[in-house]
Design an enzyme around this catalytic site. Structure first.
Site, short mmCIF file in Angstrom:
data_model
loop_
_atom_site.label_atom_id
_atom_site.label_comp_id
_atom_site.label_asym_id
_atom_site.label_seq_id
_atom_site.Cartn_x
_atom_site.Cartn_y
_atom_site.Cartn_z
CG ASP A 1 14.07 8.19 -0.28
OD1 ASP A 1 13.48 7.44 -1.08
OD2 ASP A 1 13.51 9.10 0.36
CG ASP B 1 12.68 2.59 0.53
OD1 ASP B 1 13.37 3.24 1.34
OD2 ASP B 1 11.58 2.99 0.12
CG ASP C 1 1.55 2.54 -3.79
OD1 ASP C 1 2.52 1.96 -4.33
OD2 ASP C 1 1.63 3.68 -3.29
P1 ATP Z 1 8.90 8.74 -3.24
O1 ATP Z 1 9.84 8.29 -2.17
O2 ATP Z 1 9.55 9.18 -4.49
O3 ATP Z 1 7.90 9.69 -2.74
P2 ATP Z 1 8.04 6.03 -3.15
O4 ATP Z 1 7.25 5.20 -4.11
O5 ATP Z 1 9.42 5.57 -2.84
O6 ATP Z 1 8.04 7.49 -3.71
P3 ATP Z 1 7.55 5.78 -0.35
O7 ATP Z 1 6.52 6.45 0.46
O8 ATP Z 1 9.00 6.04 -0.09
O9 ATP Z 1 7.19 6.16 -1.85
O10 ATP Z 1 7.24 4.24 -0.26
C1 ATP Z 1 8.13 3.24 -0.74
C2 ATP Z 1 7.33 2.10 -1.35
O11 ATP Z 1 6.46 1.52 -0.36
C3 ATP Z 1 6.39 2.52 -2.48
O12 ATP Z 1 7.04 2.55 -3.72
C4 ATP Z 1 5.35 1.44 -2.44
O13 ATP Z 1 5.80 0.27 -3.05
C5 ATP Z 1 5.22 1.17 -0.93
N1 ATP Z 1 4.17 1.99 -0.31
C6 ATP Z 1 4.33 3.18 0.30
N2 ATP Z 1 3.18 3.66 0.76
C7 ATP Z 1 2.24 2.75 0.45
C8 ATP Z 1 0.85 2.65 0.68
N3 ATP Z 1 0.18 3.62 1.31
N4 ATP Z 1 0.21 1.55 0.22
C9 ATP Z 1 0.88 0.57 -0.41
N5 ATP Z 1 2.19 0.60 -0.65
C10 ATP Z 1 2.88 1.67 -0.24
MG MG Z 2 10.79 6.42 -1.36
#
Ligand code: ATP
Ligand code: MG
Length: 467
Positions: free
Chosen positions: A78, A80, A159
């Site tokens: 996905d 963002d 993060d």
């Molecule tokens: P995936 O979707 O592949 O699981 P992702 O990195 O995109 O991985 P998401 O949960 O979709 O994870 O979050 C999008 C973004 O938001 C992350 O890449 C990070 O930059 C930020 N993020 C998400 N959760 C946290 C958190 N708990 N603390 C800090 N930043 C976060």
């Molecule tokens: Mg994501």
């Protein structure tokens, strides 16, 4: 009136916060030849969103995990988008745009294409929590997280360095505030800021560290890894639903077995799933359980990596099965009849699990259906097989039974019989039932049969109602 005033203040915030971008430091601008992101991996809809926002005069970037995956050469699941436009401003630019969230609003922009609709999540650059905290005292609780900030601040509250890069599809440039691209090259997962402080702010980040390390194959930077061992008990304070979401993501990452090993190595598995405590802590005793779970997770990983769907209910049913099996056998040993023993064991297993992390109700009922259908596979005469096949959850229960056969907990010939039965025509099915009758008398000495649970003679084995 008050809401309008608050909105006006907040709308001014992104501008005001721009002065703080310098404090966070200028980002490194990484050109195409250095990041090598393949534009073909981009979602057309995500690009549409960034273009539309940019044409309206805003800044807009693909951000977070999508940029990480693109830089790894993986197609993100996905996309963002982060922007300096406020949610209201974003919403006005798109036909199918919905405001989500109460405290910190984001916008879901939906695109309907040939397949599933695609949702692009658009968030406004967000301020650091510290600054938000200042806001609470003056402006009240509702505003606590609802403070927009500069791009630099938005990057600092993410993060890991590899999750804090911004990609502009128009210029094909990556903006990198925290050395994410260098860490990508070093294959290092590094927390932004002071890791202990960041884990205390949000203990879920410890689980995210393990998940991303498993997914990317990267090594956790020493300082990022070190505090986890001592902070692991903070996970107990995380709301159960959030914990569950994160565990589900971990299990559905396509790298679940590696992630579970990672949890154990970091000492994070205690209290998450009782089963993980059992199988990961003890070696020899739980060999059978370990094999079962390992096979289940390997199957799941394979399915996910080849783009197939996986049922979360099925997955949790497998994870808790060794625990359930132990309880079931113990109940039978107490003299409880087979089916009642199974149902009591299901209750116990679910109760133990709920004491550490509640599983969603919907999944719980899927799990129970899969479990309670297991004894019915042994009834291969009369109307029983036909009724079982007609159950809506037959396929999942059948796959589950095959898994039991593959680990030797159930006789493999039972799995073969059912596979043949499903494929056979009515005449073939009758013939198969005739063989099952004879098998009943002759298979007592086969190795898998010996391992098989034996029903007490007095067991009335009431067949569960057909679904
Ligand atoms: P995936 O979707 O592949 O699981 P992702 O990195 O995109 O991985 P998401 O949960 O979709 O994870 O979050 C999008 C973004 O938001 C992350 O890449 C990070 O930059 C930020 N993020 C998400 N959760 C946290 C958190 N708990 N603390 C800090 N930043 C976060
Ligand atoms: Mg994501």
């Amino acid at each position: 009136m008050i809401t309008k005033f608050i909105k006006r203040i907040l709308r001014r915030d992104p501008m005001a916060k721009h002065t703080q971008a310098n404090k966070a430091g200028a980002p490194k601008r990484i050109p195409k030849k250095a990041h090598r992101i393949d534009p073909h991996l981009l979602s057309k809809n995500a690009v549409k969103v960034t273009h539309t926002l940019q044409e309206a005069g805003f800044e807009a970037f693909i951000v977070g995990g999508a940029v990480r995956d693109l830089a790894l050469g993986i197609g993100p699941k996905d996309f963002d988008v982060a922007t300096n436009a406020t949610p209201d401003q974003v919403q006005r630019l798109f036909r199918k745009a919905r405001l989500i969230g109460r405290r910190f609003q984001i916008v879901h922009v939906t695109f309907f294409g040939k397949g599933h609709p695609e949702i692009i999540e658009v968030s406004t650059f967000r301020a650091l929590l510290d600054n938000a905290g200042d806001h609470v005292a003056e402006s009240g609780r509702i505003l606590r997280d609802n403070v927009w900030g500069s791009q630099g601040e938005d990057a600092a509250r993410r993060d890991f360095t590899i999750n804090a890069m911004y990609y502009d599809p128009s210029s094909e440039t990556v903006l990198d505030y925290h050395g994410g691209m260098a860490d990508m090259q070093k294959k290092t997962l590094r927390m932004i800021g002071d890791p202990t402080k960041r884990y205390r702010e949000d203990p879920i980040r410890m689980l995210r560290a393990i998940r991303f390390a498993a997914k990317t194959g990267f090594t956790l930077d020493t300082a990022t890894r070190a505090p986890i061992a001592t902070l692991s008990n903070l996970l107990q304070d995380v709301p159960s639903a959030r914990l569950f979401d994160e565990i589900l993501k971990l299990l559905m990452s396509g790298y679940s077995w590696a992630a579970i090993q990672g949890l154990r190595d970091a000492g994070l598995h205690h209290g998450l799933l009782p089963l993980l405590d059992h199988i990961l802590d003890s070696g020899v005793d739980s060999k059978g359980a370990n094999d079962f779970v390992k096979l289940a997770l390997a199957n799941t990983d394979q399915r996910i990596q080849s783009g197939k769907s996986v049922s979360a209910g099925f997955l949790f049913a497998t994870l808790l099965w060794p625990d359930l099996l132990k309880n079931w056998k113990a109940n039978i040993a107490k003299g409880i009849s087979n089916i009642s023993a199974l149902h009591d064991a299901m209750d116990d297993t679910i109760a133990t699990q709920s004491s550490s992390m509640t599983i969603q109700r919907r999944l719980e009922s899927d799990m129970c259906e899969i479990w309670s259908m297991q004894p019915r596979f042994e009834k291969r005469v009369g109307r029983y097989p036909y009724r079982l096949i007609e159950s809506p959850r037959f396929r999942a229960a059948y796959d589950f039974m095959l898994l039991r056969c593959a680990t030797g907990e159930q006789n493999p010939s039972l799995g073969e019989w059912w596979t043949d039965f499903i494929a056979a025509d009515p005449v073939g099915q009758e013939a198969l039932m005739a063989t099952a009758k004879t098998e009943l008398g002759s298979s007592a000495s086969s190795p898998a049969k010996r391992r098989r649970r034996r029903k007490p003679k007095s067991d009335p084995s009431p067949e569960p109602e057909a679904d």
